[in-house]
Motif scaffolding. Structure first.
Motif, short mmCIF file in Angstrom:
data_model
loop_
_atom_site.label_atom_id
_atom_site.label_comp_id
_atom_site.label_asym_id
_atom_site.label_seq_id
_atom_site.Cartn_x
_atom_site.Cartn_y
_atom_site.Cartn_z
N ALA A 118 3.36 -1.08 -0.39
CA ALA A 118 2.27 -0.12 -0.23
C ALA A 118 2.30 0.49 1.18
O ALA A 118 2.35 -0.24 2.17
CB ALA A 118 0.93 -0.80 -0.49
N PHE A 177 1.55 -2.38 -9.07
CA PHE A 177 0.58 -2.97 -8.15
C PHE A 177 0.55 -2.20 -6.82
O PHE A 177 -0.52 -1.98 -6.24
CB PHE A 177 0.92 -4.43 -7.89
CG PHE A 177 0.55 -5.35 -9.02
CD1 PHE A 177 0.10 -4.86 -10.23
CD2 PHE A 177 0.66 -6.73 -8.88
CE1 PHE A 177 -0.22 -5.70 -11.28
CE2 PHE A 177 0.34 -7.59 -9.91
CZ PHE A 177 -0.11 -7.07 -11.11
N GLU A 180 -1.39 0.92 -7.21
CA GLU A 180 -2.83 0.61 -7.26
C GLU A 180 -3.38 0.36 -5.85
O GLU A 180 -4.49 0.79 -5.53
CB GLU A 180 -3.04 -0.62 -8.14
CG GLU A 180 -4.49 -0.94 -8.42
CD GLU A 180 -5.13 0.02 -9.39
OE1 GLU A 180 -6.38 0.07 -9.40
OE2 GLU A 180 -4.41 0.72 -10.12
N ILE A 181 -2.62 -0.32 -5.01
CA ILE A 181 -3.07 -0.59 -3.65
C ILE A 181 -3.14 0.70 -2.84
O ILE A 181 -4.07 0.91 -2.04
CB ILE A 181 -2.12 -1.61 -2.97
CG1 ILE A 181 -2.21 -2.95 -3.69
CG2 ILE A 181 -2.46 -1.78 -1.49
CD1 ILE A 181 -1.15 -3.95 -3.23
N GLU A 182 -2.19 1.60 -3.03
CA GLU A 182 -2.18 2.85 -2.27
C GLU A 182 -3.32 3.79 -2.65
O GLU A 182 -3.67 4.67 -1.87
CB GLU A 182 -0.84 3.57 -2.47
CG GLU A 182 0.34 2.87 -1.81
CD GLU A 182 1.65 3.56 -2.11
OE1 GLU A 182 1.66 4.46 -2.98
OE2 GLU A 182 2.68 3.21 -1.48
N ASN A 183 -3.92 3.59 -3.82
CA ASN A 183 -5.00 4.47 -4.28
C ASN A 183 -6.40 3.91 -4.00
O ASN A 183 -7.38 4.44 -4.54
CB ASN A 183 -4.85 4.72 -5.79
CG ASN A 183 -3.62 5.53 -6.12
OD1 ASN A 183 -3.21 6.38 -5.34
ND2 ASN A 183 -3.02 5.26 -7.26
N ILE A 184 -6.51 2.88 -3.19
CA ILE A 184 -7.83 2.31 -2.92
C ILE A 184 -8.63 3.23 -2.02
O ILE A 184 -8.09 4.08 -1.29
CB ILE A 184 -7.70 0.91 -2.28
CG1 ILE A 184 -7.02 0.99 -0.91
CG2 ILE A 184 -6.98 -0.06 -3.19
CD1 ILE A 184 -7.01 -0.32 -0.15
N VAL A 207 -10.08 -5.02 -0.15
CA VAL A 207 -8.91 -4.64 -0.94
C VAL A 207 -8.91 -5.32 -2.31
O VAL A 207 -8.78 -4.64 -3.35
CB VAL A 207 -7.61 -4.97 -0.18
CG1 VAL A 207 -6.39 -4.61 -1.01
CG2 VAL A 207 -7.57 -4.21 1.15
N GLN A 210 -11.17 -4.07 -5.16
CA GLN A 210 -10.81 -2.76 -5.69
C GLN A 210 -9.58 -2.82 -6.60
O GLN A 210 -9.50 -2.11 -7.60
CB GLN A 210 -10.54 -1.77 -4.56
CG GLN A 210 -11.76 -1.45 -3.71
CD GLN A 210 -11.48 -0.31 -2.74
OE1 GLN A 210 -11.22 0.81 -3.14
NE2 GLN A 210 -11.56 -0.62 -1.45
N VAL A 211 -8.61 -3.65 -6.25
CA VAL A 211 -7.34 -3.65 -6.99
C VAL A 211 -7.31 -4.69 -8.11
O VAL A 211 -6.43 -4.61 -8.97
CB VAL A 211 -6.16 -3.90 -6.03
CG1 VAL A 211 -6.10 -2.83 -4.95
CG2 VAL A 211 -6.23 -5.29 -5.40
N GLY A 214 -7.31 -3.35 -11.82
CA GLY A 214 -6.03 -2.72 -12.13
C GLY A 214 -4.91 -3.73 -12.26
O GLY A 214 -4.05 -3.61 -13.15
N PHE A 215 -4.90 -4.75 -11.40
CA PHE A 215 -3.88 -5.80 -11.49
C PHE A 215 -3.95 -6.51 -12.85
O PHE A 215 -2.92 -6.73 -13.50
CB PHE A 215 -4.09 -6.81 -10.37
CG PHE A 215 -3.54 -6.37 -9.04
CD1 PHE A 215 -3.14 -5.06 -8.84
CD2 PHE A 215 -3.43 -7.26 -7.98
CE1 PHE A 215 -2.63 -4.64 -7.61
CE2 PHE A 215 -2.91 -6.85 -6.76
CZ PHE A 215 -2.52 -5.55 -6.57
#
Length: 283
Positions: A118, A177, A180-184, A207, A210-211, A214-215
């Protein structure tokens, strides 16, 4: 008089405007190579079927199809459970266990790779690029290739299939994953940073909440894919329902092939329905 002249000029200009519009509209081009492409496709298909022995093929294929359908719609229920262990139920349970173990293993391994890849979690773009390259390298190897390597390393069986699925899934799950982390949302991160929180607190309170949905959603989706893959890996000796399937095919026991296919369809359909239900709840 002036009004009639203006009307005449307007009417006279309409055909000219229409002609000008028609001139500007591009006409569809005729594909000159259409028939050449069609002939090339016909030649390829003709070459592909040139070596097929059609003598007796219709009768043989019909008999095999009839036997398989008989196993699907009128299965031998004695094969569902057998004392010697070569039954349908145990094969399906082995496939399910391989899928669960491989998915769990890949999820644990890919989380550090995801944070490494990420861009908003790495120290520099070069560091995150190295993580993305590592995940891409892992994704290049199919499950079949990894299963063959692990069969040579640890021997045939379910353990080799679990390792193959687990390592192969790291590449795809790690990429999902990382996205998903980059879009927080960076708002909670900035608020906690302003209040003096350390990196561990930022990770745990800003973090992970939020993720996490999605995870879990991506993990369930990957589990569905692993169930299908585990059914195939048994064909090469990696355990699961694929092992009795290849034995039934090699001995031409088409009734047993039919009931194995029925069991695979029922299991995958049920898992898809259950996983889809939980993924909708998570999203």
């Amino acid at each position: 008089m002036t009004t009639k002249t203006a009307t005449t000029v307007t009417n006279a200009s309409k055909p000219a405007a229409a002609a000008d519009w028609n001139a500007r509209v591009p006409k569809p081009r005729k594909n000159r190579y259409r028939w050449l492409i069609i002939l090339a496709l016909v030649a390829v298909y003709g070459w592909a079927f040139a070596g097929v022995p059609f003598t007796g093929l219709k009768e043989t294929a019909g008999q095999i199809t009839k036997s398989i359908l008989a196993g699907v719609f009128a299965p031998d229920w004695d094969y569902v459970y057998l004392p010697d262990g070569e039954d349908l139920l145990r094969g399906l349970l082995d496939t399910l266990a391989i899928s669960i173990g491989g998915t769990f293993l890949s999820t644990l391994i890919c989380i550090p790779f995801a944070f490494w890849s990420a861009t908003n979690m790495s120290s520099s773009r070069a560091v995150s690029s190295l993580g993305k390259i590592a995940l891409s390298f892992i994704r290049t190897f199919p499950e079949i290739v990894m299963a063959i390597l692990f069969i040579k390393a640890v021997g045939p069986g379910s353990f080799a299939g679990m390792l193959a699925l687990g390592l192969h899934s790291v590449g795809m799950l790690g990429k999902l994953f990382a996205d998903e982390i980059e879009n927080i949302d960076r708002g909670p991160l900035e608020a906690l940073t302003a209040s003096g929180a350390n990196r561990l607190q930022l990770l745990w309170y800003a973090v992970i909440p939020q993720v996490l949905p999605g995870f879990l959603s991506y993990t369930l989706y990957r589990f569905e894919i692993n169930v299908r893959s585990a059914a195939i890996l048994g064909v090469i000796g990696a355990g699961g329902i694929g092992t009795p399937l290849i034995f039934a095919l090699s001995t031409r026991n088409w009734d047993r092939v039919g009931i194995i296919l029925l069991g695979i369809v029922v299991m995958i359909t049920a898992i898809d329905a259950i996983s889809g239900f939980f993924r909708k709840r998570l999203i």
